[in-house]
Design an enzyme around this catalytic site. Structure first.
Site, PDB file in Angstrom:
ATOM      1  N   CYS A 157       5.186  -5.171   1.731  1.00 42.90           N
ATOM      2  CA  CYS A 157       5.811  -4.200   2.542  1.00 42.90           C
ATOM      3  C   CYS A 157       5.485  -5.114   3.987  1.00 42.90           C
ATOM      4  O   CYS A 157       5.745  -4.436   5.000  1.00 42.90           O
ATOM      5  CB  CYS A 157       5.304  -3.126   2.433  1.00 42.90           C
ATOM      6  SG  CYS A 157       5.809  -2.464   0.757  1.00 42.90           S
TER       7      CYS A 157
ATOM      8  N   HIS B  10       2.806   2.345   9.864  1.00 32.07           N
ATOM      9  CA  HIS B  10       3.320   1.967   8.652  1.00 32.07           C
ATOM     10  C   HIS B  10       3.589   3.249   7.781  1.00 32.07           C
ATOM     11  O   HIS B  10       4.658   3.264   7.346  1.00 32.07           O
ATOM     12  CB  HIS B  10       2.080   1.193   7.868  1.00 32.07           C
ATOM     13  CG  HIS B  10       2.599   0.760   6.509  1.00 32.07           C
ATOM     14  ND1 HIS B  10       3.728  -0.234   6.291  1.00 32.07           N
ATOM     15  CD2 HIS B  10       2.129   0.570   5.274  1.00 32.07           C
ATOM     16  CE1 HIS B  10       3.979  -0.371   5.062  1.00 32.07           C
ATOM     17  NE2 HIS B  10       3.031   0.276   4.348  1.00 32.07           N
TER      18      HIS B  10
ATOM     19  N   GLU C 268      -4.691   3.746   7.144  1.00 31.04           N
ATOM     20  CA  GLU C 268      -4.217   3.365   8.401  1.00 31.04           C
ATOM     21  C   GLU C 268      -4.891   4.266   9.514  1.00 31.04           C
ATOM     22  O   GLU C 268      -5.017   3.549  10.727  1.00 31.04           O
ATOM     23  CB  GLU C 268      -2.636   3.529   8.375  1.00 31.04           C
ATOM     24  CG  GLU C 268      -2.088   2.905   9.661  1.00 31.04           C
ATOM     25  CD  GLU C 268      -0.694   2.875   9.761  1.00 31.04           C
ATOM     26  OE1 GLU C 268       0.215   2.347  10.567  1.00 31.04           O
ATOM     27  OE2 GLU C 268      -0.063   3.804   8.778  1.00 31.04           O
TER      28      GLU C 268
ATOM     29  N   LYS D  52       9.477   5.581   9.122  1.00 29.12           N
ATOM     30  CA  LYS D  52      10.002   5.808   7.959  1.00 29.12           C
ATOM     31  C   LYS D  52      10.277   7.285   7.393  1.00 29.12           C
ATOM     32  O   LYS D  52      10.901   7.352   6.345  1.00 29.12           O
ATOM     33  CB  LYS D  52       8.901   5.141   6.822  1.00 29.12           C
ATOM     34  CG  LYS D  52       8.592   3.727   6.802  1.00 29.12           C
ATOM     35  CD  LYS D  52       7.589   3.398   5.998  1.00 29.12           C
ATOM     36  CE  LYS D  52       7.263   1.826   5.892  1.00 29.12           C
ATOM     37  NZ  LYS D  52       6.391   1.320   7.366  1.00 29.12           N
TER      38      LYS D  52
ATOM     39  N   HIS E 159      11.384   3.790   3.155  1.00 25.81           N
ATOM     40  CA  HIS E 159      10.682   2.468   3.407  1.00 25.81           C
ATOM     41  C   HIS E 159      11.409   1.334   2.921  1.00 25.81           C
ATOM     42  O   HIS E 159      11.940   1.308   1.618  1.00 25.81           O
ATOM     43  CB  HIS E 159       9.347   2.755   2.155  1.00 25.81           C
ATOM     44  CG  HIS E 159       8.501   1.625   2.401  1.00 25.81           C
ATOM     45  ND1 HIS E 159       8.643   0.366   3.021  1.00 25.81           N
ATOM     46  CD2 HIS E 159       7.180   1.651   1.759  1.00 25.81           C
ATOM     47  CE1 HIS E 159       7.296  -0.169   2.935  1.00 25.81           C
ATOM     48  NE2 HIS E 159       6.641   0.472   2.340  1.00 25.81           N
TER      49      HIS E 159
ATOM     50  N   PHE F 262       1.449  -4.042  -0.646  1.00 26.08           N
ATOM     51  CA  PHE F 262       0.777  -4.373  -1.903  1.00 26.08           C
ATOM     52  C   PHE F 262       0.416  -5.847  -2.192  1.00 26.08           C
ATOM     53  O   PHE F 262       0.847  -6.489  -1.494  1.00 26.08           O
ATOM     54  CB  PHE F 262       1.858  -4.244  -3.110  1.00 26.08           C
ATOM     55  CG  PHE F 262       2.044  -2.539  -3.524  1.00 26.08           C
ATOM     56  CD1 PHE F 262       1.514  -1.776  -2.894  1.00 26.08           C
ATOM     57  CD2 PHE F 262       3.080  -2.466  -4.625  1.00 26.08           C
ATOM     58  CE1 PHE F 262       1.728  -0.124  -3.128  1.00 26.08           C
ATOM     59  CE2 PHE F 262       3.197  -1.234  -5.002  1.00 26.08           C
ATOM     60  CZ  PHE F 262       2.475  -0.211  -4.365  1.00 26.08           C
TER      61      PHE F 262
END
Length: 414
Positions: A164, A304, A315, A336, A341, A402
């Site tokens: 991502c 994010h 975050e 998002k 996403h 990830f």
């Protein structure tokens, strides 16, 4: 940075807009992009999640049929967004040296539809029916290669595959190529088309997806106490990055300055973010340092903020440790909540929105934040777009993927 880099063109195809003007207007008013999937495979496979955020405009409605047959869906998205950005930058009428033009394009998954459709064809019809173009279509670098041929980019065609963080890391690649003097113009961004039953089933098994099948529009809820997972999205975003000298020589309009970037790794867990958020914080500080920016100059962050129970907290911890009390003064947008996403395309589309926020002096809204988690007391933009202050300022776009990939880009107003 020794060379000043500027953004001269923007392109996008997303669940809340098939082009940049539509994306921007919908992002300002808070348009939910998620809806119930109508594909027959949802019921056939008894998928636990039956919704996603699909693109508003199908690429087949924009591209010629021979093009769609030669490109995976993810590459189709990248082509649509990049043609818009190229035209927006005025490069369709400019004389660009092919040896000074590069591509830096990201994806998290690549041609998953091509790969799995070809596997089905092999099982059902045999090897002679598998398409000759299967391999170039399924390659993660398929978009970068297709774009390099489309625009004649011979300086380089590079691919960021960092889950991502891919779309954001592509901008870091662009910065490195331009500051090293290897190119004058870079087509940078990311594309993803992973709304596939295997991907939905796999993310569901990880308990990463929201299960709000009864209310898809309200499923993505960053920072809300009732957040239960992210919403799968698809699409692409492209930014044209140039040296200021090159842009000035051709009289190009400038949206913003691409001032810096920071890329780090958690080296912690293959999917879970480091709860201490040290890697994310280092990426934030590196972005600020490379942009020669102080924390007080930052006014806006496109976070994010995936809406997962475990993802949003680190975050926030990274922002708090980086900005201290100034974090309370930041206008935070979690877009998002609208787009879903977009995985490897997320950072590219969100960078487009961050650039426009600086250019238009307005931060887009976050939707579905009904009961903000008290453990994350950020100043999240809700209800109406937030006016950004006059004068020089910096905005950041965060992406974390990830594998422990952390990527942050910093933009200055032009």
């Amino acid at each position: 940075m020794t060379r000043r880099l500027v953004i001269t063109g923007l392109g996008a195809t997303t669940p809340i807009g098939g082009d940049v003007p539509t994306l921007w207007q919908n992002a300002l008013v808070g348009t939910p992009g998620a809806s119930t999937l109508e594909n027959d495979w949802v019921e056939r496979f008894s998928l636990p999640v039956s919704f996603a955020a699909t693109v508003e405009v199908e690429p087949a409605d924009v591209l010629a049929r021979p093009e769609t047959k030669r490109m995976d869906r993810s590459t189709q998205f990248g082509m649509v967004a990049s043609r818009e950005a190229w035209k927006d930058a005025g490069l369709d009428e400019a004389d660009v040296d092919p040896d000074r033009l590069a591509v830096a394009y990201g994806t998290g998954v690549g041609g998953v539809w091509t790969l799995l459709d070809s596997w089905d064809t092999l099982k059902e019809k045999g090897p002679r029916r598998v398409m000759p173009m299967t391999v170039p279509m399924l390659m993660p670098n398929g978009s970068a290669g297709a774009l390099s041929m489309e625009f004649g980019a011979r300086a380089a065609a590079r691919t960021a595959v960092s889950a991502c963080a891919s779309g954001t890391e592509a901008l870091d690649i662009a910065i490195r190529q331009l500051t090293a003097g290897e190119a004058d113009v870079v087509i940078a961004g990311g594309a993803e088309a992973a709304i596939h039953p295997v991907c939905l089933a796999a993310f569901s098994s990880m308990q990463a997806l929201s299960r709000r099948n009864d209310d898809p529009a309200a499923a993505s809820r960053p920072y809300d106490v009732d957040r239960d997972g992210f919403v799968m999205g698809e699409g692409a975003g492209t930014l044209i990055v140039e040296t200021e000298e090159h842009a000035a020589a051709r009289g190009a309009k400038i949206y913003a300055v691409l001032a810096g970037s920071g890329v780090t790794s958690d080296a912690h867990h293959i999917t879970a973010p480091d709860p201490e958020a040290s890697g994310a914080a280092r990426a934030l500080r590196r972005a600020l340092d490379s942009a020669d920016a102080s924390v007080d100059e930052v006014t806006h962050i496109n976070a994010h903020a995936t809406s997962t129970p475990v993802g949003d907290r680190p975050e926030y911890a990274a922002l708090r440790s980086t900005f201290g009390d100034h974090v309370d003064d930041l206008a935070v947008s979690a877009t998002k909540s609208q787009t879903g996403h977009l995985l490897g395309a997320a950072g590219a589309v969100e960078s487009v929105l961050t650039v426009l926020a600086l250019h238009e002096r307005r931060a887009p809204v976050t939707i579905n934040l009904d009961n903000q988690d008290p453990d994350m007391p950020l100043d999240v933009v809700t209800g109406e777009p937030r006016a950004l202050p006059p004068g020089d300022q910096v905005a950041l776009c965060n992406s974390f993927g990830f594998g422990g990939h952390n990527a942050v880009v910093a933009f200055r107003n032009a």
